[in-house]
Design a protein around this motif. Structure first.
Motif, PDB file in Angstrom:
ATOM      1  N   PHE A 173      20.319  13.965   6.127  1.00 53.79           N
ATOM      2  CA  PHE A 173      20.654  14.132   7.521  1.00 53.79           C
ATOM      3  C   PHE A 173      22.113  14.598   7.114  1.00 53.79           C
ATOM      4  O   PHE A 173      22.246  15.330   6.505  1.00 53.79           O
ATOM      5  N   HIS A 174      22.383  14.928   8.706  1.00 50.80           N
ATOM      6  CA  HIS A 174      24.331  15.987   8.330  1.00 50.80           C
ATOM      7  C   HIS A 174      24.280  17.114   7.718  1.00 50.80           C
ATOM      8  O   HIS A 174      24.791  17.626   7.417  1.00 50.80           O
ATOM      9  N   GLY A 175      23.050  17.647   7.843  1.00 51.52           N
ATOM     10  CA  GLY A 175      22.752  18.966   7.297  1.00 51.52           C
ATOM     11  C   GLY A 175      23.210  20.262   7.990  1.00 51.52           C
ATOM     12  O   GLY A 175      23.754  20.851   7.281  1.00 51.52           O
ATOM     13  N   THR A 176      23.834  19.910   8.972  1.00 47.82           N
ATOM     14  CA  THR A 176      25.095  21.199  10.090  1.00 47.82           C
ATOM     15  C   THR A 176      25.990  21.254   9.169  1.00 47.82           C
ATOM     16  O   THR A 176      26.684  21.918   9.022  1.00 47.82           O
ATOM     17  N   SER A 177      26.813  19.719   9.077  1.00 49.09           N
ATOM     18  CA  SER A 177      27.630  19.894   8.683  1.00 49.09           C
ATOM     19  C   SER A 177      27.766  20.155   6.864  1.00 49.09           C
ATOM     20  O   SER A 177      29.022  20.213   6.442  1.00 49.09           O
ATOM     21  N   HIS A 178      26.877  19.749   5.732  1.00 49.09           N
ATOM     22  CA  HIS A 178      27.204  20.553   5.225  1.00 49.09           C
ATOM     23  C   HIS A 178      26.785  22.081   4.637  1.00 49.09           C
ATOM     24  O   HIS A 178      27.588  21.984   3.463  1.00 49.09           O
ATOM     25  N   ALA A 179      25.856  22.282   5.290  1.00 53.31           N
ATOM     26  CA  ALA A 179      25.925  23.474   5.603  1.00 53.31           C
ATOM     27  C   ALA A 179      27.590  24.826   5.343  1.00 53.31           C
ATOM     28  O   ALA A 179      27.947  25.511   5.330  1.00 53.31           O
ATOM     29  N   PHE A 180      28.004  24.089   6.979  1.00 53.18           N
ATOM     30  CA  PHE A 180      28.772  24.471   7.586  1.00 53.18           C
ATOM     31  C   PHE A 180      30.146  24.329   6.388  1.00 53.18           C
ATOM     32  O   PHE A 180      31.040  24.886   5.763  1.00 53.18           O
ATOM     33  N   VAL A 181      30.116  23.160   5.862  1.00 54.46           N
ATOM     34  CA  VAL A 181      31.694  22.674   4.072  1.00 54.46           C
ATOM     35  C   VAL A 181      31.256  24.224   3.567  1.00 54.46           C
ATOM     36  O   VAL A 181      32.115  23.759   2.816  1.00 54.46           O
TER      37      VAL A 181
END
Ligand code: ADP
Length: 402
Positions: A173-181
């Protein structure tokens, strides 16, 4: 062109109006206590903050308030799309998708995997389609980024039929955040993302670590559900799977009571007996509270172990990235984790580390050691970007929904 980003929970809607090109936020806010008699919406407008009662307590009412604010700002005609955060896309979605009846059915098929989150996301999508019928709507999945994990990373060593028939595997999960950072880190380092191997740590109330190789997730700490992995605010993270049967018998608990306790009464809260809030625990630990000290130390220890483990997935680690409320603000946690990661050659520059708080970002490691970075996450902006990317893809006739 504005994008309206919606994150619909079972009793709340978090919303933001963003301009992808400039990153400007035209409007943001939170509708809370939906479904109760005392629901309200907080609107953060350029002119200031305002609270509006929602006597009906429905998504429809919340969206009517948002639509009113768009009219008030004179931007309703300039909103081009709605982007929805959707928690679980299963194995079906490895990229965001334009919402069609078929896509909505596929999101519905993922409900057993996220029984608390996906139904709320679906209800929010349906209400948003009714409220903004002329706007294309896009689903951006928390799990999608991790669909690039290899089978050795995503399979559990359990009977194969559990995977084939019931989808028992690690999703992350948290894929959007990992991809962004990860993308932001490449910018800070001045190197192409494709060339970088990064370990990203998203540390909020929920916490996860991700191994990002060339911009693709190759392993992550969360699994079938967001309960796996790190010590979190109220979630246990990894435990012995034998614990369920043991504690159910010993304490006379049902399976769902055990699961609820692992989700809501464990983690920092369970260890400290005091709080799930890292800031509060750091203050209590400084005053000598033994439980708070243990909770912070266990959080750091488990985090460092997971981050070091990601080196196996990557082979070579080019940088370590901290984000989320704890990652962006707790110099103490970051310093302690980097001290434990000496095994990877990591080190911390105390002055740079102390400075990287409350929105300040950048490198916190000394010259000559692998870069450790603090990057402020912006999931809303990432959802808005991905929403626009899907629409641009549609315009070029690529179509594809998964
Ligand atoms: P969510 O996952 O709900 O979005 P956040 O990303 O806001 O949560 O992270 C919340 C966590 O960040 C809490 O544990 C909070 O104590 C922690 N945090 C925020 N500011 C600080 C700070 N200055 N020092 C330590 N921890 C902080």
């Amino acid at each position: 062109m504005w994008t309206l980003v919606l994150n619909c929970g079972s009793s709340s809607v978090k919303f933001a109006l963003l301009d992808v090109r400039s990153g400007a936020v035209g409007l943001s806010g939170l509708a809370e206590r939906l479904g109760s008699g005392d629901a309200s919406a907080r609107l953060d407008l350029p002119g200031g903050r305002r609270s509006v009662a929602l006597p009906g307590g429905t998504y429809a009412e919340a969206f009517a308030v948002i639509a009113g604010a768009l009219d008030e700002l004179g931007v309703r005609g300039d909103v081009g799309a709605v982007g929805h955060r959707v928690v679980h896309g299963g194995e079906r979605f490895s990229v965001p998708a334009l919402i069609t009846p078929e896509v909505l059915d596929a999101v519905r098929a993922c409900v057993p995997l996220a029984p608390l989150h996906n139904p709320a996301n679906i209800a929010g999508i349906e209400a948003a389609r009714a409220a903004f019928p002329h706007l294309p709507q896009v689903a951006v999945f928390d799990t999608a980024f991790h669909q690039s994990m290899p089978e050795v990373a995503f399979r559990y060593a359990v009977p194969e039929a559990w995977y084939r028939q019931h989808g028992v595997r690690r999703y992350g999960f948290h894929g959007t955040s990992h991809a962004f950072v990860a993308a932001e880190a490449a910018q800070v380092l001045g190197r192409p993302l494709e060339d970088l191997n990064l370990v990203t740590a998203h540390l909020g109330n929920g916490c996860s670590v991700c191994a990002v190789a060339g911009g693709r997730s190759v392993d992550t700490s969360m699994g079938l559900t967001p309960l796996e992995g790190l010590v979190m605010g109220t979630r246990s993270g990894d435990v012995d799977p034998g614990l369920h049967d043991f504690i159910a018998r010993q304490a006379g608990l049902s399976l769902s009571e055990v699961t609820a306790a692992l989700n809501r009464e464990s983690g920092l809260l369970g260890l400290s007996g005091l709080s799930n809030d890292m800031r509060e625990l750091e203050e209590a630990a400084a005053r000598g509270h033994a439980g708070a000290r243990l909770a912070v130390e266990a959080f750091v220890y488990r985090l460092a172990k997971q981050m070091a483990g990601m080196a196996v997935a990557l082979g070579r680690v080019d940088a370590l990235v901290f984000t989320g409320g704890i990652g962006e603000n707790s110099a103490a946690v970051r310093g302690a984790v980097l001290a434990r990661l000496g095994v990877l050659g990591a080190a911390v520059d105390p002055a740079l580390n102390a400075r990287a708080v409350r929105g300040e970002s950048g490198r916190i490691s000394p010259e000559g050691s692998p870069p450790a970075l603090v990057i402020n996450t912006n999931e809303e902006l990432m959802i808005a970007r991905q929403t626009q990317d899907v629409l641009a893809g549609q315009a070029q006739g690529q179509g594809g929904t998964a």
